[in-house]
Each structure stands twice: as C-alpha cells, then as structure tokens.
Write an enzyme that holds these catalytic residues in place. Structure first.
Site, short mmCIF file in Angstrom:
data_model
loop_
_atom_site.label_atom_id
_atom_site.label_comp_id
_atom_site.label_asym_id
_atom_site.label_seq_id
_atom_site.Cartn_x
_atom_site.Cartn_y
_atom_site.Cartn_z
CB SER A 240 53.30 -21.73 -29.07
OG SER A 240 53.02 -20.48 -29.65
CG HIS A 270 48.36 -21.68 -31.10
ND1 HIS A 270 48.52 -20.41 -31.58
CD2 HIS A 270 49.45 -21.89 -30.30
CE1 HIS A 270 49.64 -19.88 -31.10
NE2 HIS A 270 50.22 -20.77 -30.33
CG HIS A 317 44.07 -13.05 -32.54
ND1 HIS A 317 44.53 -12.53 -31.35
CD2 HIS A 317 45.08 -13.80 -33.04
CE1 HIS A 317 45.77 -12.94 -31.16
NE2 HIS A 317 46.13 -13.71 -32.16
NE ARG A 326 50.50 -12.53 -36.48
CZ ARG A 326 50.21 -13.52 -35.63
NH1 ARG A 326 51.19 -14.25 -35.12
NH2 ARG A 326 48.96 -13.78 -35.30
CG ASP A 372 47.42 -19.53 -38.52
OD1 ASP A 372 48.64 -19.63 -38.73
OD2 ASP A 372 46.93 -19.55 -37.37
N1 CMX Z 1 34.72 -19.20 -36.70
C1 CMX Z 1 33.63 -19.52 -36.00
N2 CMX Z 1 33.41 -19.19 -34.72
C2 CMX Z 1 34.37 -18.47 -34.13
C3 CMX Z 1 35.52 -18.06 -34.79
C4 CMX Z 1 35.69 -18.46 -36.13
N3 CMX Z 1 36.79 -18.18 -36.83
N4 CMX Z 1 36.29 -17.36 -33.94
C5 CMX Z 1 35.62 -17.32 -32.77
N5 CMX Z 1 34.47 -18.01 -32.87
C6 CMX Z 1 33.50 -18.29 -31.83
C7 CMX Z 1 34.19 -19.07 -30.71
O1 CMX Z 1 34.29 -20.45 -31.02
C8 CMX Z 1 33.29 -18.76 -29.54
O2 CMX Z 1 32.16 -19.58 -29.65
P1 CMX Z 1 31.42 -20.17 -28.33
O3 CMX Z 1 30.91 -18.96 -27.60
O4 CMX Z 1 30.36 -21.04 -28.89
O5 CMX Z 1 32.46 -20.92 -27.56
C9 CMX Z 1 32.88 -17.33 -29.81
O6 CMX Z 1 33.08 -17.10 -31.21
C10 CMX Z 1 33.69 -16.30 -29.04
O7 CMX Z 1 35.06 -16.52 -29.31
P2 CMX Z 1 36.09 -15.29 -29.27
O8 CMX Z 1 36.08 -14.73 -27.89
O9 CMX Z 1 35.85 -14.38 -30.39
O10 CMX Z 1 37.46 -16.02 -29.59
P3 CMX Z 1 38.44 -16.80 -28.59
O11 CMX Z 1 39.33 -15.80 -27.96
O12 CMX Z 1 37.69 -17.69 -27.67
O13 CMX Z 1 39.25 -17.73 -29.59
C11 CMX Z 1 40.39 -18.23 -31.61
C12 CMX Z 1 40.19 -17.20 -30.48
C13 CMX Z 1 41.55 -17.80 -32.48
C14 CMX Z 1 40.72 -19.58 -30.99
C15 CMX Z 1 39.06 -18.32 -32.45
O14 CMX Z 1 38.82 -17.06 -33.07
C16 CMX Z 1 39.10 -19.42 -33.49
O15 CMX Z 1 38.75 -20.56 -33.15
N6 CMX Z 1 39.49 -19.09 -34.76
C17 CMX Z 1 39.62 -20.10 -35.80
C18 CMX Z 1 40.90 -20.88 -35.63
C19 CMX Z 1 42.10 -20.04 -35.95
O16 CMX Z 1 42.17 -19.39 -36.98
N7 CMX Z 1 43.10 -20.07 -35.05
C20 CMX Z 1 44.39 -19.40 -35.30
C21 CMX Z 1 44.61 -18.17 -34.42
C22 CMX Z 1 45.96 -17.57 -34.66
C23 CMX Z 1 47.02 -18.50 -34.17
O17 CMX Z 1 47.13 -18.69 -32.95
O18 CMX Z 1 47.74 -19.10 -34.97
#
Ligand code: CMX
Length: 434
Positions: A240, A270, A317, A326, A372
C-alpha cells in the site's frame, strides 16, 4: 498559515540541502547489490526507497519518527479521559518529526473539522453501487471520485514551480484524511446497519467522531485511535505504501495515489489478511461447536490449511522476524479490556501453536504473528462482526502514513519511479547458464 504547516515548511527547507548534497556528492555510493533471487522475488530487501517517517527493524519492529509504538503512545497528547492519543497529533508528529503540544494538537483538530465535510456526490456514488460490493471497493471508489477536488491538479495546470508542489499536496492530504472517518463509517452503516448513517459530531476528534459515526460507545473511540495509529505506516516497501508512492511519483495527486494504495491493501496477502484471520478463526469455532478448543485441534486445523495449499492468515512477514509489536500492542489492549472473551482466548491459543507448526512446515521465514492476527478480535468484541469491513479500518489508518510520505516526496523532489527490468535470458546469461 497553521503551526503545523509552518513547522513542516521549516523542516522541508532544512531537509532539502541534505538530499541535494547526497545526490551531488555521494550519488555513486553503493547501498548493496541486487541478486537474481531479489529480481524474481519481489525486490525483497533491495534498498531503493527513502523515507524518514518510519523505519522497520526486522527484530524490533516499527519505529515512527524514531519512536517505538509504546514511546509514541506515551509521548503524544491524549484525548481527555482516554488512554490513547489524538490521531491529529500523530499526523503532526509523522509530518514534522516533532511531538506537538496539546495546543498544537488541538489546532490540527480544529483544522480537520473545517476539512471534514464529504461532498454529497460521494454518498450518491456509494449509494449507486450494488450493496454486495466489497467495502474496500467502495472506499477506494469514494476516494478516487473526489479527485476533482485536488488542489495539486489545479495548481499544476495553472503552472506552479517544483518548489511549491508540497503545499497543495499538503492541502490535498489534509483534506482527504479529514474526510476518511466519515466515508468509512458511512459505508459501514449503509451496508450493514440497514442504511442508517449517523451524522458527524463537530465537537469530537478524529477517533472519537469515527466511533460516534459507527454508532459504538466508549471505549471504541480509543480502539479507533489505537487502530489508526498502529496501522498508519510500516516504512515504504509494503504494497500500500509503495503503490501510493509510485502513483504519486508520476505527479498524480493524493486522490489518485491513495485510491491506488488502498487497492493494494485490499489483497489477501496484505491488509485483507485481517478479514481472513476472522474467517479462519470463525470457521474453527463453528467446527468446535460446544467443544473446548485444545492445542491438538488447533494444530490439526493449521495443518489442514497448510496442506490445502493456503497460507495461515495473520502469520509471516516480508521484513519482520519476530512477533509484530503491533500485534503485541493490540494483545495488551485485549488483556486489559476483554481478557475472558472466547475469541481472544482462541486467538491466543493459536499464537501458542501456529509458530511451531509454521516452523515445522519449513517455508515461512517468519513464523510469528503480524498486525492482522489480532485486530479482528477487538472489532468483533465491540460489535463490528462484519469482517469484510476490517480492511477499511486498516485503510483509514494506512492513509495517515502514506499521505504524510507523499507530501514529503513532493517536498524533496523525488522523481518519477522507474526501476529497470531484464529478460529471463539476461538472468540466465548473468548466471552463466548456456
Ligand atoms: N502460511 C503459510 N505459508 C507461508 C506463510 C503463512 N502465514 N507465510 C509465508 N509462507 C510461505 C510463502 O507462501 C512462501 O511459500 P512459497 O515458497 O511456496 O512461495 C514461503 O513461505 C516463503 O515466504 P516468506 O519469504 O516467508 O514470506 P513473503 O515475504 O514471501 O510473504 C507474507 C510475506 C506476509 C505475504 C506471507 O508471510 C503471508 O502470505 N502471510 C499470510 C498472509 C498475511 O498474514 N498477510 C498480512 C501481512 C501483514 C500485512 O501486510 O497486513
């Protein structure tokens, strides 16, 4: 000119030579290299954005203008009888880096009141949208519709110099921010409360008025203040903030830029994750029925989600490598105000189990909860059970940070953003692949 605007102008004048000097004398200094993994992997960790408004340390979490969350809450002037500060004082703080006095804060409170009236056509637009439209779509559309109000667009067409850009940008940002509580609350009351909007109360501050327009009693005003401040800024690389910055870099005004940023916030990876957390937790509660939750049951549900190829919402994250402060801050609020709430207890139990499961799963670099994971619990407790609305609350808060940032972007003359792309073949060549 208001004290805030004067102070901001002084800060801008003092800051401009620092950027000019860095560019002129040290522009070639390297901040790091870019790897193939970073080029393919969403530019993770590439240092190519500049902001002084907040900084995110992977282990410590966010600092707003150098202050941690508890320090920020402690330092800023509080609304009489409340535990949390004025959002207006926080806006002053983010823009200038200075903690305002109560008098300076109240000046912003009064200033916002003169800017808060939402044009009637915004309500007409919202009413014309099908009621099952997602509230984030409504929120974004309402912001975009007001683009015709932009001072920046008008002054640009009239021909202003680069050094003046910050001024109409500041005016637009203040005008837009002051209107967001009324727009968000209107969407809520129209969509979920049988179309019964509540008029603003001109005696109240940003957070207090939002609670009033939502139709929810104290301490929801403090919930609103806490929420908006906590969700405001998380340095500049998140979707964002980055989207808002990117769109504004084309000299698109605040309305275009914030609407775009809100669209990015609406993604489930996000901001939408807060609604997903509630959806996930409610599904678990439904499954449990009268049965007491146990760690085994929660662990099983987490594995089912992971094994079906979905993410655990509210965990992980891109930058953080510990529990999000937070999250902790909201948890403290829950411990004080709703320690026995069944949903809070369940979310707490998930916190005991999910990091271990994610570690075993072995993919997520950060197995700890983010902002979140906790936010919906508080909303649910105070009666906001329509969880697809939660990201709008995030959006009102996020606007504070990203709007402050794009005012500074224009003040410091940051150029149009334009990173370079390469082809897969170029990557293969760089890697020495035949
Ligand atoms: N559950 C399951 N798998 C997860 C995970 C979770 N909560 N968080 C990361 N992973 C997975 C990723 O999907 C990725 O898988 P692939 O290798 O198969 O693609 C792997 O772990 C590595 O990811 P990462 O480097 O740890 O995380 P990213 O920087 O790529 O992504 C985020 C960060 C937040 C998008 C991810 O942790 C996620 O999808 N979390 C769940 C959704 C969420 O809570 N989002 C809110 C974040 C805060 C916000 O912006 O509001």
């Amino acid at each position: 000119m208001s004290t805030l605007k004067q102070t901001l102008f002084q800060k801008i004048e003092a800051h401009r030579p620092r950027i000019a000097r860095l560019l002129k004398e040290h522009g070639d200094v390297e901040l790091g290299k870019v790897t193939i993994a970073q080029a393919i992997g969403g530019a993770r960790g590439v240092r190519c954005l500049v902001t002084d408004i907040s900084y995110l340390d992977p282990y410590e979490g966010i600092r707003f203008r150098g202050k941690t969350i508890p320090e920020t809450f402690e330092a800023l002037p509080k609304v009489p009888g409340s535990d949390y500060p004025y959002v207006e004082g926080f806006w002053y703080f983010l823009l200038t880096g200075e903690v305002p006095t109560m008098e300076q804060t109240l000046e912003v409170v009064e200033d916002f009141k003169t800017r808060a009236r939402v044009p009637e056509y915004v309500y007409d637009l919202l009413r014309a949208m099908p009621r099952d439209t997602h509230p984030m779509t409504m929120f974004s559309a309402a912001i975009l519709a007001m683009q015709r109000e932009s001072n920046f667009a008008r002054r640009y067409n009239e021909g202003m110099t680069k050094f003046e850009y910050w001024d109409p940008m500041y005016e637009d940002a203040s005008n837009l921010l002051a209107k967001l509580p009324a727009i968000a609350a209107y969407i809520y009351r129209m969509k979920y409360k049988a179309d019964t909007p509540i008029a603003a109360d001109p005696t109240l501050d940003f957070g207090g008025n939002f609670a009033h327009m939502m139709g929810i009693d104290k301490p929801y005003d403090d919930v609103a203040r806490m929420y908006f401040i906590l969700h405001s800024d998380h340095e500049s690389g998140n979707v964002s903030a980055h989207t808002t910055h990117l769109v504004a870099s084309a000299l698109s005004d605040c309305y275009y830029a914030l609407s775009a940023g809100i669209n990015g916030l609406a993604g489930p990876l996000h901001g939408l994750a807060n609604q997903e957390v509630l959806r996930w937790t409610q599904a678990l509660m439904d499954r449990l029925g009268d049965q007491e939750p146990t760690e085994e049951v929660i662990e099983k549900a987490l594995w089912e989600t992971l094994n079906s190829g979905q993410v655990i919402p509210g965990y992980g994250h891109a930058v953080l490598r510990k529990t999000d402060p937070r999250y902790s801050s909201q948890r403290e609020f829950c411990l004080k105000h709703l320690p026995d709430d069944p949903l809070f207890k369940l979310v707490n139990m998930v916190y005991q189990v999910a990091p271990k499961v994610l570690q075993e799963h072995g993919k997520a670099k950060n197995p700890w909860p983010n902002v979140d994971a906790q936010s919906g619990v508080i909303q649910w407790y105070y009666g906001v059970k329509e969880y697809d609305f939660y990201t709008v609350l995030f959006g009102v808060g996020r606007a504070i940070g990203v709007l402050a940032n794009i005012v500074w972007d224009r003040a410091l003359g940051y150029p149009i953003e334009r990173p370079k792309s390469v082809t897969t073949e170029m990557l293969e060549q760089a890697a020495g692949i035949d």
